[in-house]
Design a protein around this motif. Structure first.
Motif, mmCIF file in Angstrom:
data_model
loop_
_atom_site.group_PDB
_atom_site.id
_atom_site.type_symbol
_atom_site.label_atom_id
_atom_site.label_comp_id
_atom_site.label_asym_id
_atom_site.label_seq_id
_atom_site.Cartn_x
_atom_site.Cartn_y
_atom_site.Cartn_z
ATOM 1 N N UNK A 1 0.963 -1.265 0.208
ATOM 2 C CA UNK A 1 -0.037 -0.126 -0.015
ATOM 3 C C UNK A 1 0.881 1.103 -0.438
ATOM 4 N N UNK B 1 0.597 -2.512 -4.802
ATOM 5 C CA UNK B 1 1.043 -2.984 -3.480
ATOM 6 C C UNK B 1 1.617 -3.655 -4.776
ATOM 7 N N UNK C 1 4.889 -8.264 -5.547
ATOM 8 C CA UNK C 1 5.958 -8.239 -5.150
ATOM 9 C C UNK C 1 6.706 -8.817 -5.986
ATOM 10 N N UNK D 1 9.961 -12.144 -6.898
ATOM 11 C CA UNK D 1 10.755 -13.021 -6.346
ATOM 12 C C UNK D 1 11.738 -13.011 -6.670
ATOM 13 N N UNK E 1 5.899 -12.218 -14.974
ATOM 14 C CA UNK E 1 5.094 -11.335 -14.219
ATOM 15 C C UNK E 1 4.965 -10.491 -14.651
ATOM 16 N N UNK F 1 -1.986 -7.224 -11.651
ATOM 17 C CA UNK F 1 -0.639 -8.049 -11.354
ATOM 18 C C UNK F 1 -0.528 -10.132 -11.509
ATOM 19 N N UNK F 2 -0.047 -10.113 -12.074
ATOM 20 C CA UNK F 2 -0.725 -11.244 -12.514
ATOM 21 C C UNK F 2 0.617 -12.001 -13.266
#
Lengths: 585, 254
Positions: free
Chosen positions: B6, B21, B23, B25, B201, B213-214
């Motif tokens: 956020x 938001x 992430x 990896x 992604x 977001x995918x």
């Protein structure tokens, strides 16, 4: 009457507007652009406000003119003719020296701006413009600024001098002669600088010219300042005809124009008419030389500029071998040294302080050359060395505040891995190395003329303490890597710096007197040296302590001029718009 | 892992980045997409600590990034959007300065700099001033400076800008190689074709907010569109581009 005055002003304004409107549009557009760029943007801050700068420049000159005029007008009545002649001659000579200094400094600050540069060629080249339109627009812009300088510096003095010399009957004639002399002296100096630059641009390969030109700019800076401070004032006609004066007069253009002024108003002794002839000849040569070399430059070098390769190979080898302390220290040292030597803006700014140091050194050498025997240390020598130390240290500190490329500073922030005190400690070393140590060495060389040795050693120790104290004073609240923090124009304003140095001079006099007395009494000297050492160590500890909790500054933000009531407070919204296909972890 | 929770950035009360938001990896290349002014570079600058976060948290390997910013800077390599370099230095001098500021050993850094300059075809011009470098050469210097210290987190803000075809292909492979070696790569670009090829992604930003977001595959399936360009146009492009082009042509023709 008011109506008449208004209508006259209005008709004058209309006349100027009509004249400007008749000029070709291309010329008008270019003239305006070049007028805003007449000051070397590399030499000043990149975001310099040129109209404001010119306004301040004119303001300082006008103030100087007013002070001189008042000095002339309110002197007590004197019947001694020889004294009066001496006084007028002094004023005339000082004004010509000052005019030439101002034009010289303008020539340095506007260095290269009248010659075609790569940016002009690349931007204006594809447009339907002739080279002579560009040249004339640039010359007009330079002429406008020089005209402003001549008027601002002389408007009050010229009126006062004309009134005193000629009364009401010859007022206009003397005023015209005075202004003509000033314009002629300005044209001579500016034309000479342009001739030298133009010849170099024509004769040297472009790459070599750019390097030599940068060095020449600094040399010209030093020369103009040195001549201004070293040139003697001759107040008696008999001194002019002395054989000892002939050689100096041969090579001293300000006296040529002094003679020219006196020739124009009919007060030049016949024995000095050769000096006025020199002025006429010099003026002719300078104007013709500048015109021809500029014309040839625009015709010949514009194509050369386009054809030059984009990538200029540099000299290698040094960067890998040089090591100064640890890695961080090395990086800051090399970055600072390279910024100082390669950036014209920083070179010119530091040269301003160094030129004053040079003037002090040269005036000292001149006095020393005239004396034949070794002598005890004098107050004037002590004052000179204190002033040199102050100018060098505070001058370099000011230059450190000018950023070289604000947009590139991100790399310092991204790589800031060491605590701030390490950066600040390196800034201290740089000030000591680049400013305090050279001045100390120069002072040591100048001190060789004095005896006894014990006094020389004593003064050099005191000077070293002063260098350290000045360095520590410079570092108070200076939590920056040199050349990396944004500079807010106007923050270190010129007037403040000027009066700061005036105060330094005023303080240097009693300090020098106290030190001179102490040098003859070892107990007093020990007390003074211990006090200075204590002050230096105290300041060092103070700065070190504060540096531990300091944050390195890379951006100075201007103070907010609008006071917000902060009635609206921004908070994160609670409503969530779910993005498409949020990947679950 | 790099994680943003956020995260918001407000300039004079206006949200440039609004509750972002996502992430990234290790071993993955995360594409960070969005039109001009959508807040991509602002997010990158917040991750590097160049600008402060207004709200939210940025975590690297489970720890708030500002807790040990110096430690995180050691493990971070950043290629900014604009090729802002010190023009008065040469390419070799700039890289040496960065290596020294990063406290890399003398000999090892000198060898690494020479190697990078050779591999990026800058060796012959290493002593020339950066002011004379082309946009592509400057970009290569930025990339070399970002990778000099073998960072764990690689932030690439439009790294293909100005690169020629050969260099762009090499960089594409390099980014994949970095991800294969376990590094966290956050990669912002307008070249959707490249993003589609190399990113595991994508995160799509529009007006400061995350709108997708995918993985690219899942987005294709969800939105029933064959290409990333189509997905991006639907989510983040508001104007009718064909109509605008016609208007421009009409305007200059008039």
């Amino acid at each position: 009457m008011r109506w008449l005055a208004r209508s006259r002003t209005s008709s004058m304004h209309n006349l100027i507007c009509k004249f400007v409107d008749r000029l070709p549009l291309q010329f008008r557009v270019l003239y305006r652009q070049f007028l805003l760029r007449i000051v070397d943007l590399e030499a000043l801050s990149i975001e310099a406000d040129i109209p404001r700068f010119l306004g301040q420049f004119a303001g300082v000159l006008m103030m100087f003119s007013m002070i001189n005029a008042l000095g002339l007008l309110i002197h007590p009545p004197i019947d001694n003719i020889a004294y009066l002649v001496g006084m007028f001659w002094t004023v005339e000579q000082r004004m010509i020296f000052t005019m030439m200094l101002v034009v010289g400094l303008f020539a340095v600050i506007s260095w290269d701006s009248i010659f075609p540069d790569r940016r002009d060629v690349m931007v204006l080249g594809p447009l339907p413009l002739t080279p002579h339109t560009i040249l004339i627009a640039k010359m007009a812009a330079s002429g406008a600024v020089m005209g402003l300088a001549v008027l601002a510096l002389n408007f009050a003095v010229s009126c006062a001098l004309s009134l005193l010399l000629g009364g009401f009957s010859r007022f206009l004639m003397i005023l015209a002669a005075y202004l003509f002399t000033m314009i002629a002296a300005s044209l001579f100096l500016y034309g000479s600088v342009l001739t030298v630059q133009g010849l170099m641009a024509l004769l040297l390969p472009r790459r070599v010219f750019l390097r030599v030109s940068a060095l020449l700019q600094i040399a010209a800076y030093g020369l103009f300042i040195s001549v201004y401070f070293l040139e003697p004032t001759i107040t008696s006609p008999s001194v002019f005809v002395l054989p000892a004066s002939q050689r100096m007069l041969d090579w001293s253009p300000p006296y040529w124009f002094f003679a020219l002024f006196n020739q124009l108003i009919g007060s030049l002794p016949p024995a000095l008419s050769w000096l006025a002839q020199r002025a006429w000849m010099g003026l002719g040569i300078a104007v013709a030389g500048a015109s021809i070399s500029l014309l040839l430059c625009y015709l010949r070098t514009m194509r050369r500029i386009v054809e030059e390769p984009d990538l200029v190979p540099g000299a290698g080898g040094f960067h890998g071998a040089a090591r100064f302390g640890g890695r961080l220290q090395n990086a800051i040292m090399l970055f600072s040294a390279r910024s100082l030597t390669r950036s014209r803006q920083h070179r010119v700014a530091y040269a301003f302080a160094l030129a004053l140091v040079l003037a002090i050194v040269l005036s000292w050498i001149r006095d020393e050359l005239s004396s034949t025997s070794l002598r005890p240390i004098t107050v004037s020598f002590l004052i000179s060395t204190f002033m040199m130390m102050g100018l060098a240290v505070f001058g370099l500190r000011s230059v450190f505040s000018l950023p070289i490329s604000l947009t590139a500073n991100w790399v310092w922030r991204i790589t800031q891995l060491a605590p701030p005190e390490k950066y600040i400690a390196q800034t201290r070393r740089l000030l000591l190395l680049f400013a305090a140590t050279p001045v100390w060495l120069v002072s040591a060389c100048l001190a060789l003329d004095f005896r006894p040795w014990s006094q020389i050693a004593g003064h050099l120790a005191v000077l070293a303490f002063f260098g350290w104290i000045f360095t520590e004073l410079s570092l108070i609240d200076f939590y920056k890597v040199p050349f990396t923090c944004s500079y807010l124009p106007g923050k270190s304003n010129f007037q403040f710096v000027f009066w700061g140095f005036a105060v330094l001079f005023v303080l240097a006099v009693p300090c020098a007197e106290v030190e001179l007395r102490a040098l003859q009494h070892s107990y007093q000297y020990a007390c003074i040296a211990a006090s200075l050492g204590g002050v230096a160590v105290g300041l060092w500890a103070f700065n070190r302590q504060r540096a531990r909790s300091a944050l390195l500054s890379f951006e100075e933000l201007p103070e907010e001029v609008i006071t917000t009531l902060k009635l609206i407070q921004v908070r994160p919204s609670t409503v969530e718009d779910e993005p498409v296909g949020r990947l679950s972890t | 892992m790099l994680e943003l929770r956020r995260v918001s950035k407000h300039f004079s009360g206006i949200a440039a980045v609004d509750q972002v938001s996502f992430s990234a990896r290790p071993g993955e290349i995360t594409g960070y997409l969005g039109p001009n002014g959508s807040g991509k570079s602002t997010t990158m600058k917040m991750i590097t600590g160049l600008i402060e976060v207004t709200f939210g948290e940025i975590l690297f390997e489970g720890r708030e990034i500002h807790e040990d910013l110096i430690g995180d800077k050691r493990r971070m390599g950043y290629v900014p959007e604009e090729p802002n370099l010190y023009n008065h230095l040469s390419g070799a001098e700039y890289l040496t300065m960065v290596a020294q500021l990063r406290n890399l050993p003398w000999r090892a850094s000198a060898e690494r700099i020479d190697g990078l300059l050779r591999l990026f075809s800058l060796y012959d011009d290493r002593h020339a001033g950066i002011s004379g470098y082309s946009k592509g050469m400057r970009q290569k210097i930025l990339i070399a400076a970002a990778l000099l210290h073998n960072p764990q987190l690689v932030l690439l803000d439009e790294p293909f800008s100005g690169l020629d075809v050969g260099s762009a292909l090499m960089l594409r492979s390099l980014i994949q190689e970095l991800a294969n070696r376990g590094k966290v790569v956050l990669f912002s670009s307008h070249e959707l074709d490249t993003v589609e090829r190399i990113c595991s992604r994508v995160v799509i930003l529009h007006r400061g907010k995350v709108v997708a977001d995918d993985t690219i595959e899942r987005l294709r399936t969800l939105m029933e569109l064959p290409t990333l360009e189509g997905i991006f146009s639907q989510l983040a492009v508001e104007q009718d581009t064909d109509a605008m082009a016609r208007q421009i042509a009409d305007l200059i023709h008039a």
